[in-house]
Design an enzyme around this catalytic site. Structure first.
Site, PDB file in Angstrom:
ATOM      1  N   THR A 769       0.844  -1.191   0.000  1.00 60.04           N
ATOM      2  CA  THR A 769       0.000   0.000   0.000  1.00 60.04           C
ATOM      3  C   THR A 769       0.878   1.239   0.000  1.00 60.04           C
ATOM      4  O   THR A 769       2.068   1.194   0.332  1.00 60.04           O
ATOM      5  CB  THR A 769      -0.888   0.059   1.247  1.00 60.04           C
ATOM      6  OG1 THR A 769      -0.073   0.315   2.401  1.00 60.04           O
ATOM      7  CG2 THR A 769      -1.675  -1.220   1.442  1.00 60.04           C
ATOM      8  N   ASP A 770       0.282   2.357  -0.367  1.00 63.20           N
ATOM      9  CA  ASP A 770       0.898   3.636  -0.037  1.00 63.20           C
ATOM     10  C   ASP A 770       0.768   3.803   1.467  1.00 63.20           C
ATOM     11  O   ASP A 770      -0.025   3.130   2.126  1.00 63.20           O
ATOM     12  CB  ASP A 770       0.208   4.775  -0.797  1.00 63.20           C
ATOM     13  CG  ASP A 770       1.108   5.993  -0.965  1.00 63.20           C
ATOM     14  OD1 ASP A 770       2.108   6.120  -0.218  1.00 63.20           O
ATOM     15  OD2 ASP A 770       0.819   6.817  -1.850  1.00 63.20           O
ATOM     16  N   TRP A 771       1.544   4.726   2.022  1.00 64.64           N
ATOM     17  CA  TRP A 771       1.670   4.813   3.476  1.00 64.64           C
ATOM     18  C   TRP A 771       0.358   5.274   4.113  1.00 64.64           C
ATOM     19  O   TRP A 771      -0.180   6.316   3.778  1.00 64.64           O
ATOM     20  CB  TRP A 771       2.824   5.744   3.817  1.00 64.64           C
ATOM     21  CG  TRP A 771       4.147   5.038   3.931  1.00 64.64           C
ATOM     22  CD1 TRP A 771       5.068   5.188   4.935  1.00 64.64           C
ATOM     23  CD2 TRP A 771       4.722   4.069   3.039  1.00 64.64           C
ATOM     24  NE1 TRP A 771       6.159   4.374   4.725  1.00 64.64           N
ATOM     25  CE2 TRP A 771       5.974   3.668   3.574  1.00 64.64           C
ATOM     26  CE3 TRP A 771       4.304   3.465   1.861  1.00 64.64           C
ATOM     27  CZ2 TRP A 771       6.799   2.732   2.961  1.00 64.64           C
ATOM     28  CZ3 TRP A 771       5.121   2.530   1.233  1.00 64.64           C
ATOM     29  CH2 TRP A 771       6.350   2.176   1.787  1.00 64.64           C
ATOM     30  N   MET A 801       1.585  -0.694   4.548  1.00 60.77           N
ATOM     31  CA  MET A 801       2.594   0.273   4.927  1.00 60.77           C
ATOM     32  C   MET A 801       1.905   1.501   5.532  1.00 60.77           C
ATOM     33  O   MET A 801       1.105   2.120   4.868  1.00 60.77           O
ATOM     34  CB  MET A 801       3.417   0.686   3.712  1.00 60.77           C
ATOM     35  CG  MET A 801       4.228  -0.437   3.073  1.00 60.77           C
ATOM     36  SD  MET A 801       5.553  -1.007   4.154  1.00 60.77           S
ATOM     37  CE  MET A 801       6.561  -1.927   2.967  1.00 60.77           C
TER      38      MET A 801
END
Length: 974
Positions: A769-771, A801
């Site tokens: 994932t993006d953060w 993430m």
């Protein structure tokens, strides 16, 4: 307190290698103000009492910056050059206007630009270093004095706080007249930035010029006969003002990284002949872009223009709206094309059209030329743009009179279109419709000539045929109409019409249920290590069978940012993030932002390279691949396994704040440069992570705005670059986007991550994932939540993430992986599948071949002699409150080892990021890092440090401002 201690008598070299870990000076653990002992998990690694340190971490790679200067110069795009205003030639004196000559931008903002560099360059000083020309020093000194009184505004340094432009120095007629009396030419420098979490705006100071900038242009063009404007911008901006001022030259130098100032000077004085060309269409007005009407919503962004993005729209429907066409760029020299031919060939059972052209330098300067090949497909049943880029090539540097023959290969498969409706008779298939495909070759999308193929007018397809039969995937749920060519006009272009977009027909529930992975019977610990899999002693399934449910739920969590388990200040640690996972020899991988250079929030230095906009403008994939070999080597030096880049979303609209990370409005050139990026990094031994998968076309409301888009547009445009980097670049990592696509968040979108990415493209790596991303049910859609990791794993997005440091094993985020296992939203086989993906990747990652150890301690720090004024005295435990200037002197009353903690807060959003180094007696001993806390005080665990009895000066070094540190605690370790 839980501890895993491995000493040399009980550890083999093989185990060290498998268990990895690195010495760093930082550990972060975030939790609300609760008893510390409830949450602490210390992991100490050492061999024979010796700490093994990579002394090259934070040391930029030799020769990297110098090479990036070459690339930055090659990406400059010259759009106008009347009266040969450029280059500035030997003996000429130039007057430079605009504050950005000094405050020169090197990159955009946010994670894509947050690189700590050892130096930076600007334009005025770089021009001064050119001995062959002269700078109006009196004018330069006026700017120097004014800038000193009006310093650069960074918005306070917080996340997305920096303004798009800087205040401009007001000019007087007297200043300009004095300069005109001594200078031959004038350079006007205009700068803009943009970045993550903050779109550009159709406002003055962003997409439009400010009144001060217009006044500067009016005054300078009034007194100077030769004026060139330098655009030091992250993306295209409005240039319709050219008609209002007598400007002879216009050049985009973009953001060229840390060597951008020198690179721009190289081009302006003719040391380098500009050879860059636009990878976007520059329209006269923002309203002319076909996506504008549907851009900027907080909830739903309808891609009504469908496949007609950028030049595909303008060259089909509205050529009169274009100021500078796609692919356009001038040179100081001229080129002629001759002997252009095309013929069909078969290579490895694939049909290609080979296009050949002889390029000759007919001018008086050495230079390079980028040649472009476009196809004009028959309209057929589907409807087509009048032009689509299918190949390009770039010559070497040609001396005056020198020639080179370029050969460009056009895959016949690249001429296909995706039929998502069945109108051709072949639904859910890439088809080659019957008709003649005309091949056009030239210097840009407008200046082309038709090339015959095998002596025919074009490539002829007698009957429509299926090239690839697929299945419906990612079709929209919401009905809408999309653009399509209608009646052909007398001028050869088309009137727009609209037809209905096909919506989803398949059952997602049935698709997932029939494709569930088998469950591996759990065996418990059989003493197999991941090294045994790598050595072929056991299968990966036999290894995964050892992991219990809690361990499976742990391995899909990454920790960060600035994890103590990996290189200081980097984005995340993943893999062996618990004692038991480490026991199985699962190493801890390291990721780092970003596309323009390695981001280390600890303040460690790296090389900042040009932005994606500039890289693609070179039209030179070999050059960019070589640049990213350097990048990969610098990653390996810093013990980083994955670079979170390239950014490769299409620049659908000029106002996307993150366009600077991306390559183009065109999917083919996007894919070609993404492949170059990935290949370069992999040649050096590390891995690229293309992002943001997919349709991140705006930063406003990026974590909730739904991309409502047809399956055809997705496959032909928005996913095409990702497909290329997987199939041709062998990418082993992918980062999903924040936004939903057709109602399903990217991080939990089954068709995106499993049906297409893994099933159709054959991707074998890991998806993250993006953060701090959100997920929702891949079957029902509905509400989204960060804790929905059961839906993430079901979609085969392997890694969340990020959770807090030391929080993966304890489930600090309270995610729903195990709850999903209990209630049937997730199967054990799906968790095991993600664990398998992660472990297989780590076997191939650089970390698997590093001998590393980790010790959660800075080591010993000597005390100072007694200061003139004694500070606070600490014994076994206590806290230090920094003063308003961020420093304090205190006394340690008892020698020993202390654990540090930081109480801190940040007013930013949950996606903002701040960092602060903790400095004792001049030594950086730890880094605190956090995203926004909403102003609430949290406590973070830092590392241990051995302190002598005596005095210490504590200072705070905010490497990413926005954080307030309330106190630093020192607890004596028993």
């Amino acid at each position: 307190m839980k501890s895993l201690i491995i000493k040399s008598p009980t550890i083999s070299a093989r185990s060290i290698k498998a268990l990895l870990f690195k010495v760093i000076f930082l550990g972060i653990f975030m939790f609300k103000m609760k008893p510390l002992s409830d949450k602490i998990n210390t992991i100490d690694f050492y061999v024979g009492g010796t700490i093994m340190v990579n002394q090259l971490i934070g040391v930029p790679l030799e020769g990297f910056a110098e090479f990036s200067r070459k690339v930055a110069a090659d990406g400059a795009v010259l759009l106008k050059n009347d009266k040969q205003v450029l280059p500035i030639t030997n003996g000429e004196k130039v007057a430079v206007f605009g504050r950005v000559q000094k405050n020169y931008y090197r990159s955009g903002t946010g994670s894509g630009g947050s690189v700590h560099v050892s130096y930076t360059t600007n334009l005025i000083d770089s021009l001064r270093a050119k001995s062959e020309i002269h700078v109006d020093e009196q004018l330069a000194s006026i700017y120097d004095d004014w800038i000193e009184e009006n310093p650069f505004d960074d918005g306070g340094g917080g996340w997305a706080a920096e303004p798009w432009h800087q205040q401009e120095m007001p000019l007087t007629d007297e200043i300009v007249k004095q300069s005109q009396a001594v200078a031959d030419k004038a350079i006007v420098v205009i700068g803009r930035t943009a970045g993550e979490d903050q779109d550009n705006a159709h406002e003055v100071g962003s997409y439009l010029l400010t009144e001060e900038e217009k006044s500067m242009l009016k005054q300078v063009t009034t007194y100077f006969d030769k004026v060139a404007v330098v655009l030091n911008t992250s993306n295209i901006i409005d240039t319709s003002w050219l008609k209002d001022y007598s400007v002879q030259g216009l050049i985009y130098t973009w953001h060229g990284g840390m060597e951008g100032g020198r690179a721009a000077a190289d081009v302006l004085v003719g040391d380098v002949t500009p050879s860059g060309k636009l990878t976007d269409t520059v329209a006269y007005a923002i309203e002319d872009y076909p996506s504008h009407e549907n851009y900027g919503s907080d909830t739903c962004n309808i891609y009504q223009e469908d496949i007609y993005v950028g030049y595909r729209y303008f060259e089909t429907f509205a050529p009169d709206k274009v100021q500078f066409p796609f692919g356009y760029g001038l040179s100081y020299t001229t080129f002629s094309y001759s002997e252009h031919t095309a013929n069909t060939v078969n290579i490895d059972n694939q049909a290609y059209i080979n296009v050949s052209v002889k390029v000759t330098n007919t001018g008086s300067y050495s230079g390079k030329e980028a040649v472009q090949v476009y196809v004009e497909a028959p309209q057929g049943e589907l409807g087509q743009p009048l032009r689509s880029l299918v190949a390009f090539g770039k010559t070497k540097e040609l001396s005056p009179g020198e020639s080179e023959t370029l050969m460009m290969h056009v895959s016949v498969n690249s001429l296909t279109s995706y039929d998502d409706s069945g109108v051709t008779g072949y639904r859910s298939a890439y088809v080659l419709e019957a008709g003649t495909y005309y091949i056009h070759l030239g210097a840009n999308v407008r200046e082309t000539v038709a090339v015959s193929v095998d002596k025919d007018l074009g490539f002829i397809v007698e009957n429509t045929r299926v090239i690839e039969q697929l299945e419906e995937a990612l079709a929209p749920l919401k009905a809408f109409k999309r653009l399509k060519p209608g009646e052909k006009r007398s001028d050869g272009y088309y009137n727009p019409t609209y037809d209905d977009v096909p919506t989803r027909q398949i059952s997602m529930q049935d698709r997932i249920a029939t494709r569930l992975p088998r469950e591996i019977a759990q065996t418990g610990d059989q003493n197999y290590k991941l090294k045994d899999v790598a050595d072929g002693k056991v299968t990966i399934d036999t290894f995964i069978a050892q992991l219990d449910d809690a361990e499976l739920a742990t391995i899909v969590r990454g920790e960060g940012m600035s994890s103590p388990l990996v290189t200081p200040g980097t984005a995340s640690a993943f893999g062996g993030v618990s004692d038991t996972l480490l026991h199985y020899g699962i190493p801890v991988g390291c990721t780092a932002d970003g596309p323009s250079g390695i981001r280390m929030d600890s303040g460690h230095k790296s090389t900042q390279v040009p932005i994606g906009t500039l890289l693609a403008a070179t039209w030179d994939t070999e050059l960019v691949e070589e640049l990213y070999v350097f990048e990969g080597k610098e990653m390996v030096r810093n013990e980083i396994d994955m670079l979170l880049g390239p950014g490769m979303n299409l620049r659908r609209h000029p106002l996307n704040g993150r366009n600077f990370e991306y390559f183009s409005e065109d999917p083919y050139i996007t894919g070609m440069f993404a492949v170059a990026n990935a290949k370069g990094i992999m040649k050096a031994g590390a891995h690229a992570t293309p992002k943001h998968f997919a349709c991140n076309s705006q930063e406003q409301s990026r974590n909730k705005v739904d991309a409502v888009v047809s399956e055809r547009a997705l496959r032909q445009l928005y996913l095409k670059g990702f497909e290329m980097i997987v199939k041709e670049g062998d990418a082993r990592g992918v980062m999903t986007a924040y936004n939903p696509i057709n109602g399903h968040w990217s991080a939990s979108n089954y068709d995106l991550n499993t049906t297409i990415l893994r099933g159709e493209w054959g991707f074998k790596g890991i998806v993250m994932t993006d953060w701090w991303a959100h997920m929702n049910d891949p079957i029902q859609g509905g509400e989204q939540d960060r804790r929905n990791t059961q839906h993430m794993v079901r979609a085969q997005n392997d890694l969340y993430m990020v959770v807090a440091n030391y929080g993966a094993e304890t489930n600090a985020m309270d995610d729903y992986s195990l709850k999903g296992l209990e209630n049937g939203q997730l199967t054990r086989g799906e968790l095991q599948r993600s664990a398998r993906n992660i472990c297989n990747f780590l076997i191939e990652a650089p970390v698997f071949n590093r001998d590393q150890v980790f010790k959660d301690s800075f080591g010993k720090l000597s005390a100072n002699q007694a200061p003139s004024k004694e500070g606070q005295s600490l014994s076994a435990a206590g806290s230090v409150i920094p003063s308003s200037i961020g420093s304090v002197t205190f006394k340690i009353a008892e020698s020993g080892e202390y654990r540090m903690f930081a109480a801190l807060k940040s007013p930013g959003t949950d996606l903002s990021q701040t960092a602060c180094n903790i400095v004792l007696n001049g030594e950086t001993v730890a880094t605190a890092q956090t995203n926004g806390t909403g102003g609430e005080i949290i406590k973070q665990k830092l590392q241990r440090i051995e302190l002598e009895e005596g005095y210490y000066k504590l200072e705070l070094d905010f490497t990413k401002p926005g954080m307030t540190i309330e106190e630093i605690s020192f607890n004596k370790v028993n």
